[in-house]
Design an enzyme around this catalytic site. Structure first.
Site, PDB file in Angstrom:
ATOM      1  N   GLY A  32       0.825  -1.217   0.000  1.00 61.61           N
ATOM      2  CA  GLY A  32       0.000   0.000   0.000  1.00 61.61           C
ATOM      3  C   GLY A  32       0.854   1.260   0.000  1.00 61.61           C
ATOM      4  O   GLY A  32       0.579   2.220  -0.701  1.00 61.61           O
ATOM      5  N   HIS A  35     -24.218  15.501 -23.541  1.00 63.74           N
ATOM      6  CA  HIS A  35     -24.777  16.772 -23.060  1.00 63.74           C
ATOM      7  C   HIS A  35     -25.828  16.501 -21.994  1.00 63.74           C
ATOM      8  O   HIS A  35     -26.615  15.584 -22.159  1.00 63.74           O
ATOM      9  CB  HIS A  35     -25.433  17.515 -24.228  1.00 63.74           C
ATOM     10  CG  HIS A  35     -26.053  18.816 -23.803  1.00 63.74           C
ATOM     11  ND1 HIS A  35     -25.293  19.918 -23.475  1.00 63.74           N
ATOM     12  CD2 HIS A  35     -27.352  19.177 -23.642  1.00 63.74           C
ATOM     13  CE1 HIS A  35     -26.106  20.911 -23.133  1.00 63.74           C
ATOM     14  NE2 HIS A  35     -27.356  20.482 -23.222  1.00 63.74           N
ATOM     15  N   ALA A  90       1.495   8.939  -7.432  1.00 59.81           N
ATOM     16  CA  ALA A  90       1.275   7.499  -7.371  1.00 59.81           C
ATOM     17  C   ALA A  90       1.209   6.875  -8.772  1.00 59.81           C
ATOM     18  O   ALA A  90       1.795   5.817  -9.018  1.00 59.81           O
ATOM     19  CB  ALA A  90      -0.019   7.221  -6.609  1.00 59.81           C
TER      20      ALA A  90
HETATM   21  P1  FAD Z   1       5.657   4.970  -1.275  1.00 57.56           P
HETATM   22  O1  FAD Z   1       4.214   4.972  -1.485  1.00 57.56           O
HETATM   23  O2  FAD Z   1       6.277   6.041  -0.477  1.00 57.56           O
HETATM   24  O3  FAD Z   1       6.005   3.570  -0.635  1.00 57.56           O
HETATM   25  C1  FAD Z   1       7.291   3.239  -0.208  1.00 57.56           C
HETATM   26  C2  FAD Z   1       7.206   1.987   0.640  1.00 57.56           C
HETATM   27  O4  FAD Z   1       8.522   1.516   0.872  1.00 57.56           O
HETATM   28  C3  FAD Z   1       6.594   2.206   2.016  1.00 57.56           C
HETATM   29  O5  FAD Z   1       5.510   1.328   2.190  1.00 57.56           O
HETATM   30  C4  FAD Z   1       7.721   1.880   2.998  1.00 57.56           C
HETATM   31  O6  FAD Z   1       7.237   1.197   4.134  1.00 57.56           O
HETATM   32  C5  FAD Z   1       8.597   0.963   2.161  1.00 57.56           C
HETATM   33  N1  FAD Z   1      10.017   0.950   2.524  1.00 57.56           N
HETATM   34  C6  FAD Z   1      10.864   2.004   2.624  1.00 57.56           C
HETATM   35  N2  FAD Z   1      12.104   1.568   2.937  1.00 57.56           N
HETATM   36  C7  FAD Z   1      12.035   0.220   3.022  1.00 57.56           C
HETATM   37  C8  FAD Z   1      12.991  -0.804   3.283  1.00 57.56           C
HETATM   38  N3  FAD Z   1      14.271  -0.539   3.526  1.00 57.56           N
HETATM   39  N4  FAD Z   1      12.557  -2.086   3.290  1.00 57.56           N
HETATM   40  C9  FAD Z   1      11.268  -2.384   3.037  1.00 57.56           C
HETATM   41  N5  FAD Z   1      10.337  -1.467   2.757  1.00 57.56           N
HETATM   42  C10 FAD Z   1      10.719  -0.180   2.752  1.00 57.56           C
HETATM   43  N6  FAD Z   1      -0.157  11.012  -5.301  1.00 57.56           N
HETATM   44  C11 FAD Z   1      -1.125  10.953  -6.245  1.00 57.56           C
HETATM   45  O7  FAD Z   1      -0.844  10.543  -7.376  1.00 57.56           O
HETATM   46  N7  FAD Z   1      -2.423  11.318  -5.965  1.00 57.56           N
HETATM   47  C12 FAD Z   1      -2.781  11.772  -4.749  1.00 57.56           C
HETATM   48  O8  FAD Z   1      -3.949  12.102  -4.529  1.00 57.56           O
HETATM   49  C13 FAD Z   1      -1.789  11.872  -3.740  1.00 57.56           C
HETATM   50  N8  FAD Z   1      -2.101  12.315  -2.510  1.00 57.56           N
HETATM   51  C14 FAD Z   1      -1.125  12.355  -1.539  1.00 57.56           C
HETATM   52  C15 FAD Z   1      -1.472  12.833  -0.277  1.00 57.56           C
HETATM   53  C16 FAD Z   1      -0.511  12.890   0.712  1.00 57.56           C
HETATM   54  C17 FAD Z   1      -0.882  13.413   2.071  1.00 57.56           C
HETATM   55  C18 FAD Z   1       0.822  12.444   0.444  1.00 57.56           C
HETATM   56  C19 FAD Z   1       1.863  12.451   1.524  1.00 57.56           C
HETATM   57  C20 FAD Z   1       1.174  11.975  -0.803  1.00 57.56           C
HETATM   58  C21 FAD Z   1       0.202  11.941  -1.819  1.00 57.56           C
HETATM   59  N9  FAD Z   1       0.505  11.498  -3.106  1.00 57.56           N
HETATM   60  C22 FAD Z   1      -0.463  11.456  -4.059  1.00 57.56           C
HETATM   61  C23 FAD Z   1       1.863  11.055  -3.455  1.00 57.56           C
HETATM   62  C24 FAD Z   1       1.930   9.514  -3.450  1.00 57.56           C
HETATM   63  O9  FAD Z   1       1.542   9.044  -2.183  1.00 57.56           O
HETATM   64  C25 FAD Z   1       3.339   9.074  -3.779  1.00 57.56           C
HETATM   65  O10 FAD Z   1       3.751   9.640  -4.997  1.00 57.56           O
HETATM   66  C26 FAD Z   1       3.385   7.555  -3.898  1.00 57.56           C
HETATM   67  O11 FAD Z   1       2.977   6.934  -2.713  1.00 57.56           O
HETATM   68  C27 FAD Z   1       4.802   7.092  -4.253  1.00 57.56           C
HETATM   69  O12 FAD Z   1       4.809   5.723  -4.372  1.00 57.56           O
HETATM   70  P2  FAD Z   1       6.130   4.867  -4.170  1.00 57.56           P
HETATM   71  O13 FAD Z   1       5.757   3.460  -4.534  1.00 57.56           O
HETATM   72  O14 FAD Z   1       7.261   5.498  -4.860  1.00 57.56           O
HETATM   73  O15 FAD Z   1       6.488   4.946  -2.623  1.00 57.56           O
END
Ligand code: FAD
Ligand code: NAD
Length: 465
Positions: free
Chosen positions: A39, A436, A312
């Site tokens: 997630g 529309h 995301a």
């Molecule tokens: P993340 O979602 O940050 O996931 C990284 C994962 O890596 C985490 O679960 C963490 O536990 C894990 N992890 C880290 N280090 C380790 C390790 N050493 N070993 C094992 N696991 C590890 N984006 C949108 O597109 N639409 C939105 O509406 C939106 N709303 C947002 C609202 C908020 C408040 C915030 C903070 C962000 C929002 N974003 C939104 C941005 C979006 O959440 C991020 O761009 C997205 O989650 C990035 O995905 P990711 O897979 O790169 O990393």
């Protein structure tokens, strides 16, 4: 533990999308994350909880706005505990679903912190070592701190604290007028907080086109207590009444809570990246090629840790490209349009080339705008505070970029992303029948303006279609 073909470190929208596709492509896949289910930030403390709460904000605002069309509700009461449980339930259901989907694909999911020992081995805290042929780093990002502020206080929030919805403060200062600041400000203003936003640059949502932001700003200024632009926070100290904030250029004020939303930092340390040849670029992100491969051939990096925009859907797309590259497909990450959507009220959305970028690059474009005051649907919704604009190459008539502000802009932008990605001309949009009355017609009508053939705006021009 033995050896995986593909090891994905981080189960956010980048990591789980990569792992799921790798498994679908027949590769033996392991996914490691700190949480009990995939997630990432998006589901646990980002996109999903914020949008659930913003839905509640919308309900409150619509009920209030209904007075203008003759429907009066008595003042709402908000059961904060129930709203919080509902939001947490949405998150639980989604992350549980992802856990099931990982199982169904026979992905080995390990809860723990992975650390690279060498380019083909990770150690997972207390659970031993795991070899891999390829790894995908998807460790995401975390909130950036406010420079010069070292205060530790329960009143000082980051986005995770704001989404925890422990209470509705009487007064809230939001530092940063970007995505998070405006979305969380919209939420707490609707819940009844007196919200002040402080942005160090001259406009909210820096980078977005000014005409879109102006429409959004008008509503924000109506609903927020104050908006300070060109203003920096000089310092924050805790007093018995709250947090006393010094501003550069504004008198100091006391707020019950302060939310810091001044950007996010990629998670590049603490997982042994230094034990590989992967490098961090000058912007602080892990450097990759257009397939996501780092300087270490066995290791890919995707999502927030690999560069802007930190969204995301960009993370998921990069994850899927990396999985296909590992499977041996000839792919690259080369989108023409990555949509950006700010889920404020009204929403603002854009994709492809912005007018600001075009002007910055000295690129010749024609910009056409359809104001929502001329949209029948917007009038029936009593929400004419909107605009749809197309950025068009005047020679080829290709739609290079689109910006929309208005209720539902975040859903409307999908057609625009497809148009830009598919290389559509303005005439392709103008000649497509749009239902529309819908606000989607504003895209068609904006395209018609380019040819001087728009039914609801009289602006004669070239008459080409
Ligand atoms: P993340 O979602 O940050 O996931 C990284 C994962 O890596 C985490 O679960 C963490 O536990 C894990 N992890 C880290 N280090 C380790 C390790 N050493 N070993 C094992 N696991 C590890 N984006 C949108 O597109 N639409 C939105 O509406 C939106 N709303 C947002 C609202 C908020 C408040 C915030 C903070 C962000 C929002 N974003 C939104 C941005 C979006 O959440 C991020 O761009 C997205 O989650 C990035 O995905 P990711 O897979 O790169 O990393
Ligand atoms: P942001 O980059 O969107 O906005 C940060 C804002 O803070 C900028 O306007 C910046 O000029 C301002 N700022 C920086 N330092 C400041 C200071 N000292 N004083 C006052 N203002 C200051 O960052 P964010 O709002 O923290 O969000 C982080 C990222 O998360 C976003 O860039 C986006 O990629 C992602 N996100 C996306 C969504 C969405 O897609 N709807 C929602 C939330 C977050």
């Amino acid at each position: 533990m033995d050896k995986a073909k593909v090891l994905v470190v981080g189960g956010g929208p980048g990591g789980y999308a990569a792992a799921f596709l790798a498994a679908d492509l027949g590769l033996e896949t392991t996914l490691v994350d700190l949480e009990a289910n995939p997630g990432g930030v998006c589901l646990y403390r980002g996109c999903i909880p914020s949008k659930a709460l913003l839905h509640a904000a919308r309900v409150l605002t619509e009920a209030k706005d209904a007075a203008a069309i003759g429907i009066e509700f008595s003042a709402p009461t908000v059961d904060v505990g129930k709203l919080r449980s509902w939001k947490d339930g949405v998150v639980r259901r989604l992350v549980g679903g992802l856990g099931m989907l990982a199982k169904q694909r026979k992905i080995l999911f390990i809860q723990g912190r992975a650390k690279f020992i060498d380019p083909h081995t990770v150690e997972i805290d207390g659970q031993g070592r795991l070899g891999f042929e390829y790894a995908i780093v998807a460790t995401g990002s975390r909130p950036a701190a406010l420079p010069g502020v070292t205060l530790e206080s329960e009143r000082l929030w980051d986005s995770t604290d704001a989404l925890a919805l422990e209470k509705i403060p009487k007064s809230l200062l939001v530092v940063g007028g970007g995505y998070i600041g405006l979305e969380m400000g919209t939420l707490y203003a609707a819940l009844g907080s007196q919200v002040t936003t402080v942005e160090m640059l001259p406009a909210l949502l820096p980078g977005a086109d000014k005409d879109l932001v102006d429409i959004l700003s008008r509503r924000i200024r109506k609903n927020f207590e104050a908006v300070y632009l060109n203003t920096k926070v000089g310092g924050i100290e805790e007093t018995t009444d709250g947090l006393k904030v010094r501003f550069e250029g504004q008198p100091e004020r006391v707020f019950e809570n302060v939310l810091v939303a001044v950007g996010r930092k990629p998670n590049i340390s603490g997982f042994g990246l230094e034990n590989t040849k992967a490098v961090v670029d000058e912007r602080g992100f892990i450097g990759t090629d257009n397939q996501g491969r780092t300087a270490e051939p066995s290791i890919f990096a995707i999502g927030d840790v690999a560069g802007e925009p930190m969204l995301a859907h960009k993370a998921s797309h990069e994850g899927r490209v990396a999985a296909r590259a590992i499977a041996g497909e000839d792919v690259s990450f080369a989108p023409k349009a990555i949509p950006g959507v700010v889920f404020t009220d009204p929403e603002a959305a854009w994709c492809g080339l912005t007018q600001t970028q075009a002007e910055g690059e000295g690129r010749e474009v024609e910009v056409v705008r359809f104001p929502w005051a001329a949209s029948g649907r917007a009038l029936t919704l009593n929400r004419t505070d909107g605009m749809t604009k197309l950025i068009i190459d005047p020679k080829t008539e290709l739609v290079l970029g689109v910006g929309i502000v208005g209720v539902g802009a975040g859903d409307l932008i999908a057609e625009a992303v497809f148009a830009v990605e598919a290389g559509a001309k303005a005439s392709d949009i103008a000649h497509t029948i749009h239902a529309h009355p819908t606000t989607s017609e504003t895209l068609m009508e904006a395209a018609d303006i380019f040819y001087g053939t728009c039914a609801h705006i009289y602006r004669p021009k070239r008459g080409k279609t």
